[in-house]
Design an enzyme around this catalytic site. Structure first.
Site, PDB file in Angstrom:
ATOM      1  N   SER A 299      52.163  33.573  44.775  1.00 13.89           N
ATOM      2  CA  SER A 299      52.245  34.435  43.601  1.00 13.89           C
ATOM      3  C   SER A 299      52.468  33.610  42.332  1.00 13.89           C
ATOM      4  O   SER A 299      51.639  32.801  41.969  1.00 13.89           O
ATOM      5  CB  SER A 299      53.336  35.481  43.799  1.00 13.89           C
ATOM      6  OG  SER A 299      53.367  36.390  42.734  1.00 13.89           O
TER       7      SER A 299
ATOM      8  N   ASP B  20      48.383  40.499  41.244  1.00 19.37           N
ATOM      9  CA  ASP B  20      48.729  41.861  41.681  1.00 19.37           C
ATOM     10  C   ASP B  20      49.579  42.571  40.630  1.00 19.37           C
ATOM     11  O   ASP B  20      49.761  43.782  40.687  1.00 19.37           O
ATOM     12  CB  ASP B  20      49.433  41.862  43.050  1.00 19.37           C
ATOM     13  CG  ASP B  20      50.725  41.069  43.072  1.00 19.37           C
ATOM     14  OD1 ASP B  20      51.012  40.339  42.104  1.00 19.37           O
ATOM     15  OD2 ASP B  20      51.460  41.161  44.077  1.00 19.37           O
TER      16      ASP B  20
ATOM     17  N   ASP C 158      48.792  35.608  41.545  1.00 21.60           N
ATOM     18  CA  ASP C 158      47.957  36.257  42.569  1.00 21.60           C
ATOM     19  C   ASP C 158      47.387  37.577  42.072  1.00 21.60           C
ATOM     20  O   ASP C 158      46.790  38.332  42.838  1.00 21.60           O
ATOM     21  CB  ASP C 158      48.723  36.456  43.879  1.00 21.60           C
ATOM     22  CG  ASP C 158      49.951  37.345  43.742  1.00 21.60           C
ATOM     23  OD1 ASP C 158      50.491  37.457  42.622  1.00 21.60           O
ATOM     24  OD2 ASP C 158      50.398  37.923  44.750  1.00 21.60           O
TER      25      ASP C 158
ATOM     26  N   ASP D 144      49.680  37.844  36.755  1.00 22.52           N
ATOM     27  CA  ASP D 144      50.412  36.756  37.397  1.00 22.52           C
ATOM     28  C   ASP D 144      49.466  35.971  38.309  1.00 22.52           C
ATOM     29  O   ASP D 144      48.263  36.250  38.371  1.00 22.52           O
ATOM     30  CB  ASP D 144      51.644  37.280  38.139  1.00 22.52           C
ATOM     31  CG  ASP D 144      51.330  38.149  39.332  1.00 22.52           C
ATOM     32  OD1 ASP D 144      50.183  38.616  39.465  1.00 22.52           O
ATOM     33  OD2 ASP D 144      52.239  38.378  40.161  1.00 22.52           O
TER      34      ASP D 144
END
Length: 449
Positions: free
Chosen positions: A98, A243, A241, A239
């Site tokens: 992430s 999501d 990743d 961000d």
């Protein structure tokens, strides 16, 4: 011996590569994931970090050796992996850390239909198996790995959930932070009436421009400057990743995520009147009021996606939102997706003529402190002391759903909750006016510190 108690966390497996996480551990995790789910087929995707291909390959090899076939869905965001898991009805694996620093990587797991796997739903068992080296022996006939890119299908699915085709033309600045939004945004936005101003779309897991964590105000400054410089109607920050999504208005100001919760809740409730909407304990009271005003039933949750997703399922909620920028949709297997949220906000903005600052003002009613951290040695004792100070009859009510929340009859409230990972208490305060919020904030901090 690796320290699995630090590597296997509440929501995922995450640590520094190769010091904490390596290909050997990923292969073992692959075999154990097949034991946990009983699956004969899974799907895997990965982010842009330099260590992701090797970890994905090792995880797939471990799953193959346990007898399962693997669909390698290639590069994608975490919500792309949720799409793959949901649409194929297969357990899913995402190789990502992430917004963590470049040297880290991790493994997020879900069951078929993007159902989350956390500490209580499987990760603790995987941790125990790793600690005792209780890994299945390779089967006589291993599974196979097949490459299948589902990015076009993911983009089409998101666009089927929100009609953005008829909106006025918008200039949209997007900061991908060198993360996966640089891969997914062009696919999702293709053909829409948007003039895209791309920032840091080059996939680079060393994050050369800034950390891919828009929750930190410093990481929004480049986007805020670009919005002002180009006269963009809106800025989107994702961000690492991709999501989570954060929003900047046309004046360069960050939009409070609670306002986005209210805005999207109103839109989703228009499609599904009377539905439940999940919000966490630090979401603005304005969002709760808006949910009720639009005929919805607000349901309060602890902070964290495992709690949010469990309540989404329990109440068959149409939508859920957190102040951290995670937004969950019943139409998206109850999973969180920043990209679908972005489409909703673009639709809401483009369907009318006002600028974003005026649009979101309808959903922002109170003054908020933002999250303030204090280092505390005795967390339980401090929470008890603060609760005792506000136990005056008739003036305030207190609950311990997540830390301590105290709500006053005049509309002020605060939440004080412990960090899961550090000796910190996190304070959020809200009030009808800046003066009332500030006074309460300073009063509580005086007790805490």
């Amino acid at each position: 011996m690796p320290d699995y108690s630090r590597l296997v966390k509440a929501y995922d497996i995450r640590g520094e590569v190769p010091a904490q996480l390596n290909a050997d551990i990923a292969a073992k995790a692959g075999a154990l994931f097949i034991r946990l789910t009983g699956a004969d087929r899974i799907v895997i995707a990965q982010d842009m970090r330099s260590t992701s291909p090797a970890l994905a390959q090792a995880f797939a090899a471990g799953a193959n050796q346990a007898g399962a076939d693997v669909i390698d869905a290639g590069l994608g965001s975490t919500d792309y992996l949720y799409y793959c898991s949901g649409s194929l009805d297969l357990p899913g694996v995402m190789i990502t850390a992430s917004h963590n620093p470049a040297q880290d990587n991790g493994i997020k797991l879900c069951r078929a239909g993007a159902a989350p796997i956390g500490e209580d739903t499987g990760l603790a068992r995987i941790r125990t198996w790793l600690e005792t080296d209780d890994v299945p022996e390779p089967v006589a006939t291993p599974g196979t790995t097949t490459r299948r890119d589902l990015l076009a299908e993911y983009a089409a699915h998101l666009n089927s959930l929100v009609d953005v085709s008829g909106i006025r033309r918008l200039k949209v600045a997007v900061d991908a932070g060198n993360g996966m939004a640089g891969h997914t945004v062009p696919a999702v936005f293709d053909g829409l009436p948007l003039d895209l101003v791309p920032m840091y779309f080059e996939l680079d897991g060393t994050f050369p421009n800034h950390e891919a964590n828009p929750l930190e105000p410093a990481n929004l400054r480049d986007l805020q400057a670009m919005v002002e410089q180009t006269g963009a109607d809106i800025g989107l920050a994702f961000d690492g990743d991709a999501d989570r999504c954060f929003f900047i208005d046309e004046t360069g100001q960050a939009v409070p995520p609670s306002a986005i919760v209210g805005l999207v809740a109103a839109r989703e409730l228009a499609k599904a009147p009377g539905s439940a909407v999940i919000h966490n304990v630090i979401t603005s009271a304005a969002a709760v009021e808006i949910i009720r005003e639009h005929g919805g039933t607000p349901v309060r949750s602890r902070v964290g996606h495992s709690f949010m997703k469990a309540l989404m399922a329990e109440h068959d909620a149409v939508f859920g939102g957190e102040h951290s920028g995670h937004y969950y949709f019943r139409d998206f297997w109850r999973a969180d997706t920043g990209m679908l949220t972005a489409l909703h906000v673009l639709a809401a903005l483009g369907e009318q003529d006002r600028p974003l600052s005026e649009l979101v003002a309808d959903y922002s009613r109170y003054a908020a402190s933002g999250e303030i951290n204090s280092e505390v040695t005795d967390i339980p004792g401090t929470l008890d002391k603060v609760e005792a100070a506000y136990r005056a009859p008739g003036d305030a009510t207190a609950d311990r759903l997540d830390g301590l929340t105290v709500t006053f009859t005049d509309g002020r409230w605060f939440n004080l909750r412990p960090s899961n990972t550090e000796p910190l208490l996190r304070l959020n305060v809200e009030g009808p006016t800046t003066a009332s919020m500030t006074a309460l904030r300073d009063e509580v901090l005086g007790l805490v510190r």
